[in-house]
Write a protein that holds these residues in place. Structure first.
Motif, PDB file in Angstrom:
ATOM      1  N   ALA A 524      33.464  36.594  36.643  1.00 29.61           N
ATOM      2  CA  ALA A 524      33.695  35.178  36.366  1.00 29.61           C
ATOM      3  C   ALA A 524      34.362  34.502  37.555  1.00 29.61           C
ATOM      4  O   ALA A 524      35.410  34.953  38.019  1.00 29.61           O
ATOM      5  CB  ALA A 524      34.565  35.009  35.124  1.00 29.61           C
ATOM      6  N   VAL A 525      33.752  33.424  38.042  1.00 30.42           N
ATOM      7  CA  VAL A 525      34.293  32.683  39.179  1.00 30.42           C
ATOM      8  C   VAL A 525      35.037  31.425  38.738  1.00 30.42           C
ATOM      9  O   VAL A 525      35.439  30.620  39.573  1.00 30.42           O
ATOM     10  CB  VAL A 525      33.171  32.300  40.176  1.00 30.42           C
ATOM     11  CG1 VAL A 525      32.529  33.535  40.767  1.00 30.42           C
ATOM     12  CG2 VAL A 525      32.121  31.394  39.522  1.00 30.42           C
ATOM     13  N   TRP A 526      35.240  31.280  37.419  1.00 28.76           N
ATOM     14  CA  TRP A 526      35.912  30.074  36.916  1.00 28.76           C
ATOM     15  C   TRP A 526      36.489  30.359  35.540  1.00 28.76           C
ATOM     16  O   TRP A 526      36.274  31.429  34.964  1.00 28.76           O
ATOM     17  CB  TRP A 526      34.944  28.902  36.880  1.00 28.76           C
ATOM     18  CG  TRP A 526      33.803  29.023  35.885  1.00 28.76           C
ATOM     19  CD1 TRP A 526      32.994  30.112  35.678  1.00 28.76           C
ATOM     20  CD2 TRP A 526      33.367  28.025  34.963  1.00 28.76           C
ATOM     21  NE1 TRP A 526      32.075  29.841  34.696  1.00 28.76           N
ATOM     22  CE2 TRP A 526      32.269  28.564  34.242  1.00 28.76           C
ATOM     23  CE3 TRP A 526      33.761  26.717  34.686  1.00 28.76           C
ATOM     24  CZ2 TRP A 526      31.588  27.848  33.264  1.00 28.76           C
ATOM     25  CZ3 TRP A 526      33.078  25.994  33.710  1.00 28.76           C
ATOM     26  CH2 TRP A 526      32.006  26.562  33.017  1.00 28.76           C
ATOM     27  N   ASN A 527      37.240  29.401  35.037  1.00 26.20           N
ATOM     28  CA  ASN A 527      37.829  29.473  33.698  1.00 26.20           C
ATOM     29  C   ASN A 527      37.229  28.373  32.829  1.00 26.20           C
ATOM     30  O   ASN A 527      37.776  27.270  32.734  1.00 26.20           O
ATOM     31  CB  ASN A 527      39.347  29.292  33.763  1.00 26.20           C
ATOM     32  CG  ASN A 527      40.101  30.582  33.968  1.00 26.20           C
ATOM     33  OD1 ASN A 527      39.786  31.602  33.374  1.00 26.20           O
ATOM     34  ND2 ASN A 527      41.102  30.534  34.839  1.00 26.20           N
ATOM     35  N   PRO A 528      36.086  28.606  32.189  1.00 22.67           N
ATOM     36  CA  PRO A 528      35.498  27.565  31.345  1.00 22.67           C
ATOM     37  C   PRO A 528      36.375  27.249  30.145  1.00 22.67           C
ATOM     38  O   PRO A 528      36.811  28.157  29.424  1.00 22.67           O
ATOM     39  CB  PRO A 528      34.158  28.156  30.907  1.00 22.67           C
ATOM     40  CG  PRO A 528      34.278  29.628  31.110  1.00 22.67           C
ATOM     41  CD  PRO A 528      35.241  29.821  32.237  1.00 22.67           C
ATOM     42  N   ALA A 529      36.632  25.980  29.925  1.00 22.87           N
ATOM     43  CA  ALA A 529      37.490  25.586  28.808  1.00 22.87           C
ATOM     44  C   ALA A 529      36.907  26.032  27.479  1.00 22.87           C
ATOM     45  O   ALA A 529      37.646  26.361  26.536  1.00 22.87           O
ATOM     46  CB  ALA A 529      37.697  24.070  28.825  1.00 22.87           C
ATOM     47  N   TYR A 530      35.578  26.079  27.386  1.00 16.77           N
ATOM     48  CA  TYR A 530      34.963  26.419  26.110  1.00 16.77           C
ATOM     49  C   TYR A 530      35.127  27.894  25.743  1.00 16.77           C
ATOM     50  O   TYR A 530      34.875  28.274  24.600  1.00 16.77           O
ATOM     51  CB  TYR A 530      33.487  26.016  26.082  1.00 16.77           C
ATOM     52  CG  TYR A 530      32.603  26.618  27.156  1.00 16.77           C
ATOM     53  CD1 TYR A 530      32.042  27.875  27.014  1.00 16.77           C
ATOM     54  CD2 TYR A 530      32.300  25.881  28.297  1.00 16.77           C
ATOM     55  CE1 TYR A 530      31.214  28.409  27.986  1.00 16.77           C
ATOM     56  CE2 TYR A 530      31.469  26.411  29.273  1.00 16.77           C
ATOM     57  CZ  TYR A 530      30.927  27.674  29.116  1.00 16.77           C
ATOM     58  OH  TYR A 530      30.097  28.198  30.085  1.00 16.77           O
ATOM     59  N   MET A 531      35.562  28.724  26.688  1.00 20.00           N
ATOM     60  CA  MET A 531      35.875  30.107  26.322  1.00 20.00           C
ATOM     61  C   MET A 531      37.199  30.200  25.583  1.00 20.00           C
ATOM     62  O   MET A 531      37.410  31.073  24.753  1.00 20.00           O
ATOM     63  CB  MET A 531      35.925  30.990  27.571  1.00 20.00           C
ATOM     64  CG  MET A 531      34.575  31.461  28.057  1.00 20.00           C
ATOM     65  SD  MET A 531      33.662  32.424  26.832  1.00 20.00           S
ATOM     66  CE  MET A 531      34.743  33.828  26.605  1.00 20.00           C
ATOM     67  N   GLY A 532      38.124  29.324  25.890  1.00 22.98           N
ATOM     68  CA  GLY A 532      39.376  29.280  25.153  1.00 22.98           C
ATOM     69  C   GLY A 532      40.426  30.274  25.596  1.00 22.98           C
ATOM     70  O   GLY A 532      41.531  30.296  25.051  1.00 22.98           O
ATOM     71  N   ILE A 533      40.130  31.125  26.575  1.00 27.75           N
ATOM     72  CA  ILE A 533      41.079  32.110  27.091  1.00 27.75           C
ATOM     73  C   ILE A 533      40.869  32.226  28.593  1.00 27.75           C
ATOM     74  O   ILE A 533      39.818  31.827  29.118  1.00 27.75           O
ATOM     75  CB  ILE A 533      40.882  33.496  26.432  1.00 27.75           C
ATOM     76  CG1 ILE A 533      39.462  34.028  26.713  1.00 27.75           C
ATOM     77  CG2 ILE A 533      41.169  33.446  24.939  1.00 27.75           C
ATOM     78  CD1 ILE A 533      39.255  35.469  26.283  1.00 27.75           C
ATOM     79  N   PRO A 534      41.826  32.786  29.344  1.00 25.88           N
ATOM     80  CA  PRO A 534      41.602  33.020  30.776  1.00 25.88           C
ATOM     81  C   PRO A 534      40.501  34.052  30.991  1.00 25.88           C
ATOM     82  O   PRO A 534      40.463  35.078  30.304  1.00 25.88           O
ATOM     83  CB  PRO A 534      42.950  33.552  31.269  1.00 25.88           C
ATOM     84  CG  PRO A 534      43.938  33.208  30.213  1.00 25.88           C
ATOM     85  CD  PRO A 534      43.181  33.181  28.934  1.00 25.88           C
ATOM     86  N   VAL A 535      39.628  33.797  31.949  1.00 22.68           N
ATOM     87  CA  VAL A 535      38.557  34.751  32.254  1.00 22.68           C
ATOM     88  C   VAL A 535      38.303  34.896  33.757  1.00 22.68           C
ATOM     89  O   VAL A 535      37.576  35.797  34.172  1.00 22.68           O
ATOM     90  CB  VAL A 535      37.226  34.355  31.562  1.00 22.68           C
ATOM     91  CG1 VAL A 535      37.345  34.456  30.052  1.00 22.68           C
ATOM     92  CG2 VAL A 535      36.768  32.963  31.983  1.00 22.68           C
ATOM     93  N   LEU A 536      38.871  34.029  34.589  1.00 20.12           N
ATOM     94  CA  LEU A 536      38.626  34.066  36.026  1.00 20.12           C
ATOM     95  C   LEU A 536      38.937  35.456  36.582  1.00 20.12           C
ATOM     96  O   LEU A 536      40.037  35.972  36.410  1.00 20.12           O
ATOM     97  CB  LEU A 536      39.478  33.019  36.742  1.00 20.12           C
ATOM     98  CG  LEU A 536      39.420  33.021  38.276  1.00 20.12           C
ATOM     99  CD1 LEU A 536      38.019  32.680  38.775  1.00 20.12           C
ATOM    100  CD2 LEU A 536      40.439  32.044  38.856  1.00 20.12           C
ATOM    101  N   GLY A 537      37.945  36.061  37.250  1.00 19.73           N
ATOM    102  CA  GLY A 537      38.127  37.382  37.828  1.00 19.73           C
ATOM    103  C   GLY A 537      37.644  38.510  36.932  1.00 19.73           C
ATOM    104  O   GLY A 537      37.488  39.640  37.388  1.00 19.73           O
TER     105      GLY A 537
END
Length: 662
Positions: A524-537
């Motif tokens: 993941a190269v970003w933190n999409p708001a629609y995921m609702g949790i941190p995901v970058l990296g």
């Protein structure tokens, strides 16, 4: 330039006329050729107000262009690549020596998503599309367009995407420029690390030190607060052994009254995923550094369990299971059940090579216990006898009858054997090991990487299993791509790096970087708001499942940092640090207040006693109740992540004076 599609792009794509849509193209005045040429399409609705099921911009792709990668497979009509797999989203083509890709504008998507985004390419029609539509999860796990409607109004910008071209990028499925573009465009601004190499390394060490509380939560949870459930020690043939049980459920939290309701039979694994010895390497390292004799003691018991696995014609089992009543003293050894049908008695070679690789790491890094080296060498000598003339190794062998299974008979699992053999050469100087490893990786470079055939046991015999639209050895009919698993990409990148360190040949490092680039497209190269949790990296798993933040990322963190050390490339340092941070995103603990809320909403009995519990991934998108799972696996999740953090802090020379010394 504004308005029309640039000439270079119009030679690649032809936009089909759609009366309701207006497309405005913007390209930078001067392109940075190191990052390719690109143009951005802004799509607006110019038709009358209406309710629509989907709004898609459709394009025809140049006939000589060949699809080489997309994030997700869509084996049936009506399936799409939904934005719940937009980790490093791109649909990538090669035309001759050039590479080009459609890439969603993630900044715009992050700011404006009233309707989910979808995309796909169907090779039979040469049709590429991007746009808006609702979709539903189907099977495990695909995305199927739904009939849910949404309003569209004149003049409203609906979506944006980029078209990027890299001239003379080399062909041959070279995904390095694509992964680099995605990281530098979207992730680099969030990395916020110093530009100078010494400052960068010091900043990385400081960031890693901030993660230490997560490792302590993992150990306090496994060995103390949930110790009677997670940790098990017992006698085997008169010797004391131990390890962390394969899987525990949230509902087994001490005091809730469901401690004996196991999800699967109690067992301890040394397998390609769940490796007790790998986790024990970590708590042995933490114990030695911190002077914690109890951690050292437990780690030594896990080592003894690994060494107690009986040899059968040179092979050995990977799983020790308790009996039907949950008793260890009447347990028995067996093989992993992540396997094709009818393979109950077959030994999985990658499980054995992976276990022996950790025996070598233990011997080299922690304790020169000669039994570890002898066990690994004895296995390796048997392994050499089944190497095919092509350089490949079989995936499964019947240890008694000696039959090699036809499943993945010549597959990318070969890479994990090369990793072991190259490490053995470095430790023993035996040229036979090096020769076998080089022949193995020549096979992978020749027969696996050119077609992206990253098929391993997980691709078909895990939760995302085979079905009529997904068969091992068979390309997806609508894309011409193979089903892929990231684990085998990792094995390959590691094996090439190991060969580079053993030989100094730059060609091995270059091949490893190509494998690493494809692996990077699952990060993941970003933190999409629609995921609702941190995901970058964080990482996904395969192109027929939709995980984020999967536990394997703690392994990958070591690989990226290793490539940073070998190449000095900043991107690898940032990716490695991002992967290590993501390894603790899913943990229930006070340092993760959002995750804590989600866990307590799903498991209202959770509290301080349960800090350290960690689901292996975020599996199903925006619904928090699905993001938070009901089980945890110490030897794949929290314990494995703590082991990687220990290795980065205490064994890896990130700064000139050596590893961090607390």
């Amino acid at each position: 330039m504004k308005g029309q599609m640039p000439d270079w792009a119009s030679g690649l794509l032809k936009t089909e006329k759609q009366n309701e849509l207006s497309v405005t193209w913007t390209a930078p005045a001067v392109s940075d050729h190191g990052l390719g040429q690109w143009a951005t399409a802004s799509v607006r609705w110019i038709g009358p107000p209406q309710e629509s099921e989907r709004v898609l911009l459709r394009m025809k792709v140049a006939p000589e262009a060949e699809l080489i990668w997309k994030p997700h497979l869509c084996p049936e009509e009506g399936m799409v690549v939904g934005d719940s797999v937009f980790r490093s989203p791109a649909i990538v083509f090669e035309r001759g020596m050039d590479t080009f890709a459609l890439i969603p504008d993630l900044r715009h998507l992050g700011e404006c998503r009233p309707v989910p985004h979808v995309m796909d390419y169907v090779r039979q029609d040469r049709e590429l599309f991007y746009g808006l539509a609702h979709y539903e999860k189907y099977g495990h796990v695909y995305h199927r367009l739904s009939h849910r409607r949404f309003p569209v109004y004149p003049g409203r910008e609906l979506f944006r995407f980029h078209v990027v071209r890299w001239e003379k990028s080399g062909g041959g499925r070279n995904l390095i420029p694509v992964s680099r573009w995605l990281w530098e465009t979207f992730a680099r601004p969030a990395a916020a690390l110093p530009a100078q190499s010494d400052d960068l390394a010091r900043a990385m060490v400081a960031a890693l030190r901030e993660l230490e509380p997560y490792a302590m939560h993992a150990y306090d949870w496994a060995f103390r607060r949930w110790g009677d459930l997670v940790w098990h020690e017992f006698d085997m043939d008169g010797a004391a052994v131990g390890g962390c049980v394969f899987i525990v459920r949230a509902s087994q939290a001490p005091g809730v009254g469901m401690e004996d309701r196991w999800r699967e039979r109690k067992s301890i694994w040394n397998q390609a995923w769940f490796c007790s010895l790998r986790s024990a390497y970590g708590y042995r390292l933490w114990g030695g550094i911190r002077g914690d004799a109890d951690l050292v003691r437990r780690a030594n018991l896990a080592k003894e369990l690994a060494l107690s696995a009986p040899r059968i014609n040179g092979w050995f089992p990977s799983v020790f299971r308790a009996d039907d009543q949950g008793r260890w003293d009447n347990g028995r050894w067996g093989f992993s059940d992540r396997r094709p049908p009818g393979h109950d008695e077959y030994a999985h070679l990658p499980d054995m090579s992976w276990t022996c690789y950790w025996m070598l790491k233990w011997y080299r890094d922690l304790e020169a216990d000669e039994r570890l080296l002898q066990y690994a060498q004895s296995y390796a000598e048997r392994l050499l006898t089944v190497q095919d003339v092509s350089g490949s190794f079989p995936a499964w062998i019947h240890p008694v009858l000696g039959y090699a299974s036809p499943f993945l008979r010549h597959g990318v699992g070969t890479s994990v054997h090369a990793l072991l053999l190259a490490r053995l050469f470095a430790m023993t100087g035996n040229a036979a090991y090096l020769s076998a490893a080089e022949r193995a990786m020549a096979f992978v470079l020749r027969d696996v990487m050119p077609e992206g055939r990253w098929e391993d046991f997980e691709t078909y015999w895990s939760c995302a299993a085979e079905w009529e639209g997904k068969r091992h050895g068979v390309k997806d009919s609508r894309s011409g791509l193979y089903n892929q698993s990231t684990l085998s990409m990792y094995w390959t990148a590691e094996a090439f790096k190991e060969l580079y360190e053993a030989t100094g040949l730059a060609s091995h490092l270059a091949a490893g970087e190509k494998a690493l680039a494809e692996l990077s497209l699952y990060q993941a190269v970003w933190n999409p708001a629609y995921m609702g949790i941190p995901v970058l990296g964080g990482f996904g798993v395969m192109n027929s499942d939709d995980e984020w933040n999967d536990a394997r990322q703690s392994l990958f963190a070591l690989t990226y940092i290793g490539y940073y050390g070998a190449t000095g490339k900043r991107e690898y340092a940032e990716r490695g640090l991002g992967a290590m941070k993501a390894s603790f995103y899913m943990m229930y603990c006070p340092e993760n207040p959002l995750m804590r809320q989600l866990y307590e909403r799903k498991h209202p009995f959770f509290g301080e006693r349960d800090f350290g519990f960690e689901m292996e991934n975020a599996h199903h998108g925006a619904d928090g109740d699905d993001i938070v799972g009901e089980f945890t696996i110490f030897d794949w999740g929290n314990g494995a992540a703590a082991a990687s953090l220990a290795e980065l802090l205490f064994r890896t020379k990130l700064i000139g004076e050596g590893p961090y010394d607390p």
